[in-house]
Design a protein around this motif. Structure first.
Motif: not given
Length: 393
Positions: A308-326
């Motif tokens: 379970x990841x939470x990523x921050x990215x100042x340039x690309x809003x699409x990369x921000x938020x939580x992601x689940x890698x299975x």
């Protein structure tokens, strides 16, 4: 110079092309004739310029290629030729150039971008971080005293090139971080700037077992240095035969030099630790598309888990938020959402993604936040050999 052109794009008329060559000549301290040849070889369609007030103020060269991680090819754009006109320095032109370049590359579907930094603060502002290394390896030629001569070594012919490139691709696919080369990088192997490379193949009864491209560099008192722009061996016999071939240059060559990772397998064959391995660069990576990057790479076989990841990215809003890698069966699948148990920005994701730094190492310097169980899982999923790049671009 014609006005009304977009702020960012390929160079246009002859005046803009000359401006690109001039910026590169000054940025890289090279003769104008060499930078002009570089522009011509790169191709105008591949170059990008930043225009401000109708004038070219900065240049870049995005290069389509791929990179191998976990045995799978990930589409990647290398960045070279970044330069800013002297009169425009210190005003943020390089930052604006990189932002435009990255936005275009993401729109074209590249999950990753890699470069060799002349300065790190600029590229960190654009979301890059150290993600691997390039080492120089030096071996004294007289130490290559192998007796192997059962395989033939002969000059390469044009008919050999498809087999050479396929041999490299099989080899590179097993090396973390190696390039899936495109024409631009292959040209750097065959035709290094301002030097002449000679190609040789190592051949057995079953066909090609290895190859080498080498440059003979003049040193003092008629002595030489043999620099390998590329080599691959696919069998132990070919490895010993290649070392014998290189050792046969010892009457004039003091050292044989090549680039690669921190521990090249050829060094294991040497009798003594008389070689030198020196860090040349830490290359930097930018993750352009978090889900695509995580799904494109391979993972250790027989390992499964959900990160379970939470990523921050100042340039690309699409990369921000939580992601689940299975991860299962060597493949990863990503979905939006999840618990966000590991928090990091897009810069810290790069060395985690390549395996350059462990999750524990990143946590120790505050680059990510996670509990012990999440750190252990991430270490397992992203385990592998230290990522390396023998190629410059």
């Amino acid at each position: 110079m014609e006005r009304g052109r977009p702020a960012f794009g390929p160079p246009g008329d002859a005046e803009e092309q000359a401006a690109v060559a001039d910026i590169m000549a000054q940025a890289f301290a090279m003769p104008l004739a060499d930078s002009t040849a570089w522009v011509e070889k790169a191709g105008l369609a591949n170059l990008r310029v930043l225009r401000e007030k109708g004038t070219v103020t900065a240049t870049a060269l995005p290069i389509p290629m791929g990179q191998w991680f976990g045995g799978r090819r990930v589409a990647m754009a290398g960045i070279g030729g970044v330069g800013v006109a002297p009169s425009a320095r210190g005003a943020g032109a390089a930052t604006r150039l990189m932002q435009h370049t990255l936005q275009e590359l993401r729109s074209l579907g590249f999950p990753l971008s890699v470069l060799y930094p002349a300065t790190q603060p600029l590229y960190r502002r654009a979301g890059y971080e150290q993600a691997g290394a390039r080492f120089e390896i030096r071996v004294q030629a007289h130490r290559l005293d192998f007796n192997e001569r059962t395989l033939q070594v002969r000059p390469v012919s044009p008919a050999d090139l498809p087999a050479v490139q396929e041999l490299y691709r099989r080899y590179a696919s097993t090396r973390q971080g190696y390039l899936d080369r495109g024409p631009y990088v292959w040209d750097r192997v065959f035709h290094p700037r301002s030097e002449t490379a000679y190609g040789y193949v190592v051949e057995g009864a079953q066909g090609l077992e290895g190859y080498v491209w080498l440059v003979r560099r003049r040193k003092v008192d008629l002595l030489q240095e043999i620099f390998l722009t590329d080599y691959v061996v696919s069998t132990p016999t070919a490895a010993r035969r290649l070392l014998r071939f290189l050792g046969d240059h010892r009457s004039l060559a003091q050292e044989v030099v090549w680039t690669g990772g921190p521990m090249d397998p050829l060094l294991l064959l040497l009798r003594e630790q008389t070689y030198q391995v020196k860090l040349l660069f830490h290359w930097m990576m930018r993750v352009l598309d978090v889900p695509a990057a995580l799904e494109s790479r391979g993972y250790p076989a027989g390992v499964s888990g959900t990160l379970h990841l939470h990523v921050e990215d100042d340039l690309f809003p699409e990369n921000r938020g939580t992601f689940t890698l299975e991860v299962s069966g060597g493949t990863g699948h990503v979905q939006r959402g999840g618990g966000g148990l590991m928090s990091l920005d897009v810069r810290a994701l790069a060395p985690l993604y390549t395996g350059f730094l462990t999750p524990e190492a990143l946590r120790s310097v505050g680059a990510l936040v996670a509990d012990d169980a999440t750190v252990r899982l991430a270490a397992t999923l992203f385990s592998g050999a230290s990522p390396a790049l023998p190629d410059m671009f």
